[in-house]
Design an enzyme around this catalytic site. Structure first.
Site, PDB file in Angstrom:
ATOM      1  N   HIS A  63     -34.619  -0.875  -3.022  1.00 38.79           N
ATOM      2  CA  HIS A  63     -35.259   0.309  -2.720  1.00 38.79           C
ATOM      3  C   HIS A  63     -34.932   1.050  -4.177  1.00 38.79           C
ATOM      4  O   HIS A  63     -34.293   0.448  -5.218  1.00 38.79           O
ATOM      5  CB  HIS A  63     -34.212   0.264  -1.412  1.00 38.79           C
ATOM      6  CG  HIS A  63     -32.490   0.331  -2.157  1.00 38.79           C
ATOM      7  ND1 HIS A  63     -32.123  -1.165  -1.746  1.00 38.79           N
ATOM      8  CD2 HIS A  63     -31.607   0.491  -2.236  1.00 38.79           C
ATOM      9  CE1 HIS A  63     -31.094  -0.940  -2.216  1.00 38.79           C
ATOM     10  NE2 HIS A  63     -30.800   0.556  -1.812  1.00 38.79           N
TER      11      HIS A  63
ATOM     12  N   ARG B 155     -30.639  -5.225 -10.597  1.00 36.00           N
ATOM     13  CA  ARG B 155     -31.890  -3.966 -10.689  1.00 36.00           C
ATOM     14  C   ARG B 155     -32.415  -5.081 -11.215  1.00 36.00           C
ATOM     15  O   ARG B 155     -33.410  -5.716 -12.112  1.00 36.00           O
ATOM     16  CB  ARG B 155     -31.219  -3.459 -11.773  1.00 36.00           C
ATOM     17  CG  ARG B 155     -30.180  -2.271 -11.859  1.00 36.00           C
ATOM     18  CD  ARG B 155     -29.204  -1.273 -12.566  1.00 36.00           C
ATOM     19  NE  ARG B 155     -28.189  -0.763 -12.375  1.00 36.00           N
ATOM     20  CZ  ARG B 155     -26.614  -1.579 -12.370  1.00 36.00           C
ATOM     21  NH1 ARG B 155     -26.439  -2.086 -12.688  1.00 36.00           N
ATOM     22  NH2 ARG B 155     -25.534  -0.287 -11.594  1.00 36.00           N
TER      23      ARG B 155
ATOM     24  N   GLU C  84     -25.655   0.040   3.245  1.00 34.79           N
ATOM     25  CA  GLU C  84     -25.787   1.459   2.554  1.00 34.79           C
ATOM     26  C   GLU C  84     -26.538   2.010   3.528  1.00 34.79           C
ATOM     27  O   GLU C  84     -27.389   1.991   4.249  1.00 34.79           O
ATOM     28  CB  GLU C  84     -25.983   2.056   1.103  1.00 34.79           C
ATOM     29  CG  GLU C  84     -27.396   1.537   1.057  1.00 34.79           C
ATOM     30  CD  GLU C  84     -27.587   1.482  -0.571  1.00 34.79           C
ATOM     31  OE1 GLU C  84     -28.249   2.027  -1.213  1.00 34.79           O
ATOM     32  OE2 GLU C  84     -26.272   1.154  -1.517  1.00 34.79           O
TER      33      GLU C  84
ATOM     34  N   GLN D  55     -33.685  -1.634  -7.238  1.00 36.86           N
ATOM     35  CA  GLN D  55     -32.525  -2.878  -7.023  1.00 36.86           C
ATOM     36  C   GLN D  55     -32.170  -3.188  -5.182  1.00 36.86           C
ATOM     37  O   GLN D  55     -32.657  -2.879  -4.453  1.00 36.86           O
ATOM     38  CB  GLN D  55     -31.061  -1.963  -6.691  1.00 36.86           C
ATOM     39  CG  GLN D  55     -30.547  -0.528  -6.465  1.00 36.86           C
ATOM     40  CD  GLN D  55     -30.131   0.664  -6.243  1.00 36.86           C
ATOM     41  OE1 GLN D  55     -28.752   0.221  -5.618  1.00 36.86           O
ATOM     42  NE2 GLN D  55     -30.031   1.212  -8.391  1.00 36.86           N
TER      43      GLN D  55
ATOM     44  N   HIS E  17     -29.041  -5.309  -2.701  1.00 34.10           N
ATOM     45  CA  HIS E  17     -27.977  -5.935  -3.437  1.00 34.10           C
ATOM     46  C   HIS E  17     -27.357  -7.045  -2.305  1.00 34.10           C
ATOM     47  O   HIS E  17     -28.652  -7.544  -1.422  1.00 34.10           O
ATOM     48  CB  HIS E  17     -27.018  -4.643  -2.148  1.00 34.10           C
ATOM     49  CG  HIS E  17     -27.417  -3.119  -2.382  1.00 34.10           C
ATOM     50  ND1 HIS E  17     -26.552  -3.071  -4.446  1.00 34.10           N
ATOM     51  CD2 HIS E  17     -27.896  -2.117  -2.473  1.00 34.10           C
ATOM     52  CE1 HIS E  17     -27.024  -1.840  -4.082  1.00 34.10           C
ATOM     53  NE2 HIS E  17     -27.379  -1.089  -2.825  1.00 34.10           N
TER      54      HIS E  17
END
Length: 397
Positions: free
Chosen positions: A258, A277, A133, A96, A98
């Protein structure tokens, strides 16, 4: 401050034993993938206020200035800007990426204008926020992150000795970096099952061999076994394999493909559900939108180790304002570690037992337990254990 009652998310990739072992409870045989601590509307932690349990997101909504503090409220609005998790993977998560903040806001507005329901399975942007994240390992932790150097990508594909990959190897060895990565990645997203099957067999062969890439091929083989026939195996071959030792971390920004593969860790992220994804999933994959968001450049892995402060806290460097993660080990550098903040904090114990003392008393946290501390409240951590602290660094402009 409030003891948190938090939700375990039982995704299929979760370990059946890692979180029960950490918390000291008997496994029930079902996957326990993540323990969510925070105010995410899908699974907010509960706190006791006024003699009854209330969702943390509602508590913050009713008194945002008191709970978040003025700096956080001005910067992020009336919401907790981060979500803290314990993550226990026993099988690979989806591959995926972001979006950044501008991409998320534009994508969210675009899909709203098209009338796509927020909970639609083909929706890419359920909210307008970015989703950086950070993961810090509590055990050995394997994953994939960012593109390899194009020469390394070519070497990996060449080592498989698959005829259908030869023209991709040639492209990686001849075209400029961004063009080569984009061209091969795009082609892999559209490949049919015959090449995936052939590559799967070759990966299994190399994973059993003794070549210099055996460790990486063993990880790719685990992806293929967990997701048989999934074309996401092909772009995964282009990514760096990493293995974190306990206490090491990795911070992931926008546009970086990642996948976490296996291990137990503490994860903190901005409050968002925006996930695009690339594969290794049965969920929606949108190749066109992926190509807008993915950063097509080699990614140098930077393993994070915490920096000790004079107060006894050890802080992991973050490149975003939404969260700051640190580790507190009372009795190692200081018998008692004082934590004051103009922002809200969540502390979770991950080993041993720690006591958190505030103006209204003391809470004892065994491993797996967490406490929420509203903005402006100072606490002291003592005991013989390890706690991770998520908060917001309010030194932003």
């Amino acid at each position: 401050m409030d003891r948190l009652i938090s939700t375990i998310r039982r995704y299929s990739w979760g370990s059946t034993t890692a979180l029960p072992e950490l918390t000291g409870v008997e496994p029930d045989g079902t996957p326990q993938a993540e323990l969510w601590m925070g105010a995410h509307p899908a699974a907010p932690s509960l706190v006791e206020r006024g003699g009854e349990l209330q969702p943390l997101d509602r508590v913050i909504e009713e008194a945002p200035a008191a709970e978040l503090g003025e700096p956080v409220l001005r910067r992020f609005g009336p919401r907790l800007p981060f979500l803290l998790k314990l993550l226990a993977a026993d099988a690979p998560l989806s591959l995926q990426v972001h979006p950044d903040l501008a991409e998320a806001a534009a994508g969210h507005a675009r899909e709203n204008a098209r009338g796509i329901p927020v909970d639609a399975p083909h929706r890419n942007y359920p909210d307008g926020n970015h989703k950086p994240e950070m993961i810090v390992a509590l055990s050995s932790f394997d994953g994939l992150c960012g593109f390899r150097e194009v020469r390394e990508c070519a070497d990996v594909l060449s080592a498989l000795r698959v005829d259908g990959l030869r023209h991709h190897v040639a492209a990686l060895r001849s075209a400029p970096e961004e063009l080569a990565l984009r061209q091969v990645f795009s082609a892999f997203l559209a490949e049919g099952p015959s090449l995936v099957e052939e590559v799967t067999r070759a990966v299994a062969r190399e994973a059993r061999g003794d070549g210099p890439l055996r460790a990486a091929f063993a990880v790719y083989d685990s992806l293929a076994r967990a997701h048989p026939g999934d074309p996401g195996l092909l772009p995964a071959l282009m990514l760096n394999h990493f293995r974190l030792a306990p206490g090491e971390g990795l911070c992931l920004g926008a546009g970086i493909p990642h996948a976490y593969v296996r291990g137990l860790g503490v994860e903190v992220m901005a409050g968002s559900d925006n996930v695009l994804r690339c594969g290794l999933t049965s969920k929606h994959v949108d190749p066109q939108e992926l190509l807008r968001v993915v950063r097509f450049s080699a990614y140098g892995l930077r393993v994070l180790r915490p920096t000790a402060t004079s107060g006894g806290e050890e802080v992991f460097a973050s490149f975003v304002d939404d969260f700051q993660l640190s580790v507190v080990r009372p009795g190692v550098r200081r018998e008692a570690v004082a934590l004051g903040s103009l922002a809200p904090q969540i502390l979770v114990c991950t080993a041993g037992t720690v006591s958190v003392t505030g103006p209204e008393g003391e809470l004892v946290l065994p491993a797996g337990s967490a406490v929420y501390v509203p903005a402006g409240e100072s606490v002291t951590v003592t005991g013989r254990g390890t706690a991770f602290r998520a908060t917001v660094d309010v030194s932003f402009p």
